[in-house]
Design an enzyme around this catalytic site. Structure first.
Site, PDB file in Angstrom:
ATOM      1  N   GLY A   1       0.836  -1.193   0.000  1.00  0.00           N
ATOM      2  CA  GLY A   1       0.000   0.000   0.000  1.00  0.00           C
ATOM      3  C   GLY A   1       0.867   1.238   0.000  1.00  0.00           C
ATOM      4  O   GLY A   1       0.358   2.364   0.038  1.00  0.00           O
TER       5      GLY A   1
ATOM      6  N   ASP B   1       9.779  -7.440   1.140  1.00  0.00           N
ATOM      7  CA  ASP B   1       9.903  -7.226   2.575  1.00  0.00           C
ATOM      8  C   ASP B   1      11.304  -6.669   2.777  1.00  0.00           C
ATOM      9  O   ASP B   1      12.274  -7.215   2.251  1.00  0.00           O
ATOM     10  CB  ASP B   1       9.712  -8.512   3.374  1.00  0.00           C
ATOM     11  CG  ASP B   1       9.557  -8.206   4.860  1.00  0.00           C
ATOM     12  OD1 ASP B   1       8.723  -7.341   5.209  1.00  0.00           O
ATOM     13  OD2 ASP B   1      10.264  -8.823   5.683  1.00  0.00           O
TER      14      ASP B   1
ATOM     15  N   PHE C   1      12.072   8.049   2.858  1.00  0.00           N
ATOM     16  CA  PHE C   1      11.002   7.714   3.777  1.00  0.00           C
ATOM     17  C   PHE C   1      11.530   6.649   4.732  1.00  0.00           C
ATOM     18  O   PHE C   1      12.618   6.102   4.541  1.00  0.00           O
ATOM     19  CB  PHE C   1       9.750   7.227   3.026  1.00  0.00           C
ATOM     20  CG  PHE C   1       9.975   6.064   2.101  1.00  0.00           C
ATOM     21  CD1 PHE C   1       9.737   4.762   2.522  1.00  0.00           C
ATOM     22  CD2 PHE C   1      10.416   6.255   0.800  1.00  0.00           C
ATOM     23  CE1 PHE C   1       9.938   3.682   1.670  1.00  0.00           C
ATOM     24  CE2 PHE C   1      10.617   5.183  -0.064  1.00  0.00           C
ATOM     25  CZ  PHE C   1      10.381   3.893   0.373  1.00  0.00           C
TER      26      PHE C   1
END
EC number: 3.6.1.66
Length: 200
Positions: free
Chosen positions: A9, A71, A154
């Site tokens: 997402g 991941d 980020f």
């Protein structure tokens, strides 16, 4: 027409995916854009296992699409590899990265640069419409700075510094970061493997 559904997402990850995998697929969308919201239990003990768990969950809902998942996390040597596979859940999933980063800097206070070594690891899993699957892993070596800097990244980017720039990955341009990043390396390896398998 080949469509890739990225089991995430995170729009930042989708953007990075577009920059590297556009040559492989006609369309790349997030699972949210595909209208999918599976309940995924990331209980693997490695990045590779967690990436495949995510990919399998989405593949069950969209078996005709090429599904990829990643991941990734930060492994800090002075903290015995923390936060590792728990990077997204470190200090709680809803805790802001400003707080997480400040906590890590505090825990490393007084630790000299040569002992602040760390690496970002990204494992990417792919499941093709025929059900075949594979994983690729990328690593970016660096160290934890003594302060946060930069606005481009980020997550843990503001405290993760790389040589020879001696700046955080949040201070690099998207192109500079993609050239050396763990996700960039994993995605390029993924693109090469997909080209072979799809005969692109």
């Amino acid at each position: 027409m080949m469509r890739i559904i990225f089991a995430t997402g995170n729009q930042n990850k989708v953007r990075e995916c577009h920059e590297i995998l556009d040559s492989v697929a006609d369309e790349i969308i997030s699972m949210k854009d595909a209208g999918l919201d599976p309940d995924i239990a990331e209980d693997g003990d490695t990045f590779e296992k967690n990436a495949m768990i995510k990919a399998e969950a989405v593949h069950k809902l969209a078996p005709d699409d090429l599904v990829i998942a990643d991941d990734s996390g930060l492994c800090i040597d002075a903290l015995n590899g923390e936060p590792g596979v728990y990077s997204a859940r470190y200090m709680g999933k809803d805790t802001s990265y400003d707080i997480k980063n400040a906590n890590i800097l505090e825990r490393l206070e007084g630790v000299p640069k040569e002992k602040r070594t760390a690496r970002f690891v990204c494992a990417m899993a792919a499941i093709l419409p025929d059900g075949s699957s594979f994983t690729k892993t990328g690593v970016m070596e660096g160290y934890i700075g003594d302060h946060a800097e930069g606005q481009n990244g980020f997550g843990y980017d503001p405290i993760f510094f790389v040589e020879p720039q001696n700046h955080s990955t949040a201070s690099l341009s998207p192109d500079e970061k993609n050239a050396i990043s763990h996700r960039g390396k994993a995605m390029r390896a993924m693109a090469e493997e997909l080209k072979k398998r799809l005969d692109k």
